[in-house]
Design a protein around this motif. Structure first.
Motif, PDB file in Angstrom:
ATOM      1  N   THR A   2       0.637  -1.151   0.051  1.00 56.08           N
ATOM      2  CA  THR A   2       0.050   0.136  -0.126  1.00 56.08           C
ATOM      3  C   THR A   2       1.032   1.216   0.100  1.00 56.08           C
ATOM      4  O   THR A   2       2.037   1.101   0.854  1.00 56.08           O
ATOM      5  N   VAL A   3       0.304   2.547  -0.665  1.00 55.82           N
ATOM      6  CA  VAL A   3       1.488   3.437  -0.839  1.00 55.82           C
ATOM      7  C   VAL A   3       0.440   4.635  -1.057  1.00 55.82           C
ATOM      8  O   VAL A   3      -0.250   4.595  -1.792  1.00 55.82           O
ATOM      9  N   GLU A   4       0.943   5.706  -0.304  1.00 58.48           N
ATOM     10  CA  GLU A   4       0.724   7.304  -0.781  1.00 58.48           C
ATOM     11  C   GLU A   4       1.663   7.748  -1.688  1.00 58.48           C
ATOM     12  O   GLU A   4       2.831   8.050  -1.181  1.00 58.48           O
ATOM     13  N   LEU A   5       1.178   7.776  -2.928  1.00 58.24           N
ATOM     14  CA  LEU A   5       2.276   8.146  -3.824  1.00 58.24           C
ATOM     15  C   LEU A   5       2.728   9.698  -3.714  1.00 58.24           C
ATOM     16  O   LEU A   5       2.113  10.334  -4.885  1.00 58.24           O
ATOM     17  N   THR A   6       3.303   9.936  -2.911  1.00 58.97           N
ATOM     18  CA  THR A   6       3.749  11.524  -2.759  1.00 58.97           C
ATOM     19  C   THR A   6       4.997  11.435  -1.876  1.00 58.97           C
ATOM     20  O   THR A   6       5.004  10.655  -1.040  1.00 58.97           O
ATOM     21  N   PRO A   7       5.884  12.310  -1.990  1.00 62.07           N
ATOM     22  CA  PRO A   7       7.104  12.309  -1.217  1.00 62.07           C
ATOM     23  C   PRO A   7       6.606  12.525   0.224  1.00 62.07           C
ATOM     24  O   PRO A   7       5.847  13.391   0.438  1.00 62.07           O
ATOM     25  N   GLY A   8       7.174  11.575   1.282  1.00 59.95           N
ATOM     26  CA  GLY A   8       6.940  11.484   2.666  1.00 59.95           C
ATOM     27  C   GLY A   8       5.648  10.733   2.905  1.00 59.95           C
ATOM     28  O   GLY A   8       5.173  10.441   3.997  1.00 59.95           O
ATOM     29  N   GLY A   9       5.091  10.090   1.826  1.00 62.56           N
ATOM     30  CA  GLY A   9       3.928   9.150   2.081  1.00 62.56           C
ATOM     31  C   GLY A   9       4.415   7.790   2.461  1.00 62.56           C
ATOM     32  O   GLY A   9       5.448   7.323   2.318  1.00 62.56           O
ATOM     33  N   ALA A  10       3.194   7.477   3.218  1.00 69.72           N
ATOM     34  CA  ALA A  10       3.463   6.174   4.105  1.00 69.72           C
ATOM     35  C   ALA A  10       3.581   4.851   3.016  1.00 69.72           C
ATOM     36  O   ALA A  10       2.470   4.825   2.035  1.00 69.72           O
ATOM     37  N   MET A  11       4.181   3.932   3.332  1.00 72.15           N
ATOM     38  CA  MET A  11       4.070   2.523   2.692  1.00 72.15           C
ATOM     39  C   MET A  11       4.051   1.215   3.520  1.00 72.15           C
ATOM     40  O   MET A  11       4.713   1.355   4.677  1.00 72.15           O
ATOM     41  N   THR A  12       3.230   0.276   3.232  1.00 76.15           N
ATOM     42  CA  THR A  12       3.469  -0.779   4.084  1.00 76.15           C
ATOM     43  C   THR A  12       3.772  -1.974   3.213  1.00 76.15           C
ATOM     44  O   THR A  12       3.299  -2.150   1.807  1.00 76.15           O
ATOM     45  N   PHE A  13       4.292  -2.976   3.662  1.00 79.94           N
ATOM     46  CA  PHE A  13       4.747  -4.340   2.893  1.00 79.94           C
ATOM     47  C   PHE A  13       4.391  -5.585   3.695  1.00 79.94           C
ATOM     48  O   PHE A  13       4.848  -5.979   4.811  1.00 79.94           O
ATOM     49  N   ARG A  14       3.188  -6.354   3.135  1.00 77.99           N
ATOM     50  CA  ARG A  14       2.911  -7.394   3.679  1.00 77.99           C
ATOM     51  C   ARG A  14       3.131  -8.730   2.880  1.00 77.99           C
ATOM     52  O   ARG A  14       3.080  -8.817   1.731  1.00 77.99           O
ATOM     53  N   PHE A  15       4.027  -9.584   3.441  1.00 79.57           N
ATOM     54  CA  PHE A  15       4.660 -10.950   2.764  1.00 79.57           C
ATOM     55  C   PHE A  15       3.454 -11.863   2.747  1.00 79.57           C
ATOM     56  O   PHE A  15       2.589 -11.968   3.436  1.00 79.57           O
ATOM     57  N   PRO A  16       3.156 -12.630   1.376  1.00 79.13           N
ATOM     58  CA  PRO A  16       2.392 -13.791   1.428  1.00 79.13           C
ATOM     59  C   PRO A  16       2.497 -14.674   2.677  1.00 79.13           C
ATOM     60  O   PRO A  16       3.473 -15.121   3.108  1.00 79.13           O
ATOM     61  N   GLY A  17       1.361 -15.054   3.005  1.00 82.34           N
ATOM     62  CA  GLY A  17       1.195 -16.021   4.359  1.00 82.34           C
ATOM     63  C   GLY A  17       1.195 -15.311   5.545  1.00 82.34           C
ATOM     64  O   GLY A  17       1.155 -15.789   6.661  1.00 82.34           O
ATOM     65  N   ALA A  18       1.352 -13.835   5.582  1.00 80.31           N
ATOM     66  CA  ALA A  18       1.314 -13.336   6.903  1.00 80.31           C
ATOM     67  C   ALA A  18      -0.202 -13.383   7.409  1.00 80.31           C
ATOM     68  O   ALA A  18      -0.984 -13.258   6.718  1.00 80.31           O
ATOM     69  N   GLY A  19       0.069 -13.415   8.800  1.00 82.73           N
ATOM     70  CA  GLY A  19      -1.239 -13.381   9.465  1.00 82.73           C
ATOM     71  C   GLY A  19      -1.912 -12.313   9.646  1.00 82.73           C
ATOM     72  O   GLY A  19      -1.519 -11.138   9.250  1.00 82.73           O
ATOM     73  N   ALA A  20      -3.215 -12.288   9.991  1.00 81.09           N
ATOM     74  CA  ALA A  20      -3.888 -11.095  10.241  1.00 81.09           C
ATOM     75  C   ALA A  20      -3.579  -9.984  11.088  1.00 81.09           C
ATOM     76  O   ALA A  20      -3.655  -8.809  10.919  1.00 81.09           O
ATOM     77  N   ASP A  21      -2.834 -10.720  12.183  1.00 83.41           N
ATOM     78  CA  ASP A  21      -2.315  -9.750  13.377  1.00 83.41           C
ATOM     79  C   ASP A  21      -0.945  -9.442  12.878  1.00 83.41           C
ATOM     80  O   ASP A  21      -0.254  -8.934  13.807  1.00 83.41           O
ATOM     81  N   GLU A  22      -0.322  -9.719  11.766  1.00 83.51           N
ATOM     82  CA  GLU A  22       0.996  -9.474  11.426  1.00 83.51           C
ATOM     83  C   GLU A  22       1.080  -8.037  10.617  1.00 83.51           C
ATOM     84  O   GLU A  22       0.645  -8.054   9.498  1.00 83.51           O
ATOM     85  N   SER A  23       1.625  -7.031  11.130  1.00 84.21           N
ATOM     86  CA  SER A  23       1.536  -5.790  10.503  1.00 84.21           C
ATOM     87  C   SER A  23       2.483  -5.579   9.486  1.00 84.21           C
ATOM     88  O   SER A  23       2.183  -4.777   8.463  1.00 84.21           O
ATOM     89  N   GLY A  24       3.369  -6.454   9.052  1.00 83.63           N
ATOM     90  CA  GLY A  24       4.521  -6.383   7.811  1.00 83.63           C
ATOM     91  C   GLY A  24       5.576  -5.127   8.462  1.00 83.63           C
ATOM     92  O   GLY A  24       5.661  -4.629   9.315  1.00 83.63           O
ATOM     93  N   LEU A  25       6.295  -4.898   7.301  1.00 78.74           N
ATOM     94  CA  LEU A  25       7.222  -3.619   7.271  1.00 78.74           C
ATOM     95  C   LEU A  25       6.615  -2.588   6.799  1.00 78.74           C
ATOM     96  O   LEU A  25       5.544  -2.534   6.193  1.00 78.74           O
ATOM     97  N   THR A  26       7.350  -1.355   7.237  1.00 81.72           N
ATOM     98  CA  THR A  26       6.914  -0.141   6.960  1.00 81.72           C
ATOM     99  C   THR A  26       7.978   0.714   5.933  1.00 81.72           C
ATOM    100  O   THR A  26       9.091   0.382   5.957  1.00 81.72           O
ATOM    101  N   GLY A  27       7.564   1.791   5.220  1.00 84.32           N
ATOM    102  CA  GLY A  27       8.335   2.311   4.603  1.00 84.32           C
ATOM    103  C   GLY A  27       7.828   4.004   4.200  1.00 84.32           C
ATOM    104  O   GLY A  27       6.821   4.238   4.609  1.00 84.32           O
ATOM    105  N   THR A  28       8.750   4.600   3.557  1.00 83.80           N
ATOM    106  CA  THR A  28       8.176   5.901   3.291  1.00 83.80           C
ATOM    107  C   THR A  28       8.864   6.318   1.850  1.00 83.80           C
ATOM    108  O   THR A  28      10.125   6.094   1.626  1.00 83.80           O
ATOM    109  N   VAL A  29       7.714   6.768   0.961  1.00 78.51           N
ATOM    110  CA  VAL A  29       8.145   7.434  -0.194  1.00 78.51           C
ATOM    111  C   VAL A  29       9.218   8.535  -0.116  1.00 78.51           C
ATOM    112  O   VAL A  29       8.856   9.574   0.561  1.00 78.51           O
ATOM    113  N   THR A  30      10.150   8.524  -0.894  1.00 71.55           N
ATOM    114  CA  THR A  30      11.164   9.423  -0.890  1.00 71.55           C
ATOM    115  C   THR A  30      11.296  10.457  -1.950  1.00 71.55           C
ATOM    116  O   THR A  30      11.608  11.613  -1.948  1.00 71.55           O
ATOM    117  N   ASP A  31      10.876   9.781  -3.221  1.00 72.03           N
ATOM    118  CA  ASP A  31      10.942  10.567  -4.337  1.00 72.03           C
ATOM    119  C   ASP A  31       9.707  10.123  -5.264  1.00 72.03           C
ATOM    120  O   ASP A  31       9.492   8.598  -5.427  1.00 72.03           O
TER     121      ASP A  31
END
Length: 292
Positions: free
Chosen positions: A51-80
């Motif tokens: 999931t991504v907010e397509l703007t500099p500073g926007g939030a991103m999340t990364f969920r891997f296949p097989g992750a449970g509903a209670d697993e938040s996954g990794l996060t990131g930030t759009v830089t450019d």
């Protein structure tokens, strides 16, 4: 599957490594841009659901296949974001930059992945290799599911980047006279620790006080008594009064175990011979694991 590495380089400075990969695609930049930034398209070729907010500073999340509903996954930030040329973001502690430039009637796609774990570079390169292959299929209108890789591609990047080489360091703590040396290899493997251990032991489980199974030895480090063993994670045996070998199988990149092998020796020890012998032995192990 193509196991020939893409146009890829690896550079390292100040403790960070940068993997650069290029791929020419017969599609205009606007089409490639859409596949890089649309979450629905990303789902078809990227290694995580994004999931991504397509703007500099926007939030991103990364969920891997097989992750449970209670697993938040990794996060990131759009830089450019410079449509349709540049999309860059952080992924946990890593940074990824995707650049699209016109190339005749098509595009040149360039990925620069910056990270701290240099021994993991072959895992990252082989993973992105398969993902970009899947992206190319998606753009061509064919199924885009990334191919499974048994390890041959990973090992081709090990050789390309020189990740099969060892180092010579001062042993810490120092041995008698304060001059002991240490030969060290760190290499990402393509199978879990249990499989690696089974290949090394070849059915002969190491026992403290008994000679080490031959699979744990190399030409300059013959059989000696095991001093410590914690199957399937670590083993230490002595070669001579002032020399010992330790095998460790640590957590790695997700492709398999991370091997850290060390041998200590006194001043004047032929470390060049030890480096060559262990490089050969680890390469034999890597080949056996790919074929397992």
């Amino acid at each position: 599957m193509n196991t020939t590495p893409h146009d890829a380089t690896l550079t390292t400075a100040d403790g960070r490594s940068a993997l650069r990969m290029e791929r020419r695609l017969p599609h205009p930049p606007e089409k490639v841009w859409a596949a890089l930034t649309d979450p629905a398209a990303l789902r078809a070729w990227f290694p995580a659901e994004v999931t991504v907010e397509l703007t500099p500073g926007g939030a991103m999340t990364f969920r891997f296949p097989g992750a449970g509903a209670d697993e938040s996954g990794l996060t990131g930030t759009v830089t450019d974001v410079e449509e349709p040329r540049l999309f860059a973001f952080t992924w946990d502690t890593d940074h990824l930059s995707w650049t699209v430039t016109p190339d005749g009637e098509g595009s040149l796609l360039t990925l620069v992945h910056t990270f701290g774990d240099r021994p993991g570079a072959a895992s990252f390169a082989s993973g992105w290799h398969l993902c970009v292959d899947a992206l190319a299929r998606l753009l061509g209108g064919v199924p885009a599911v990334p191919a499974r890789e048994r390890g041959a591609l990973h090992e081709s990047y090990i050789g390309r980047f020189g990740l099969d080489r060892g180092t010579v360091e001062s042993a810490e703590p120092a041995g008698p006279g304060g001059s002991d040396l240490l030969v060290r290899f760190e290499r990402q493997l393509v199978r879990p620790a249990e499989t690696v251990w089974a290949v090394l032991s070849a059915g002969i489980e190491p026992v403290a006080g008994l000679p080490v199974p031959v699979g744990f030895t190399a030409g300059t480090a013959p059989e000696g008594p095991v001093t410590e063993v914690r199957a399937p994670r670590s083993l230490t045996y002595t070669v001579a009064p002032h020399s010992a070998v330790t095998w460790e199988l640590r957590e790695g990149t997700g492709h398999g175990a991370r091997l850290v092998l060390t041998q200590t020796g006194p001043a004047g020890w032929d470390t060049d011979a030890a480096l060559a012998a262990w490089r050969t032995r680890i390469e034999e192990l890597a080949v056996a694991l790919v074929n397992s």
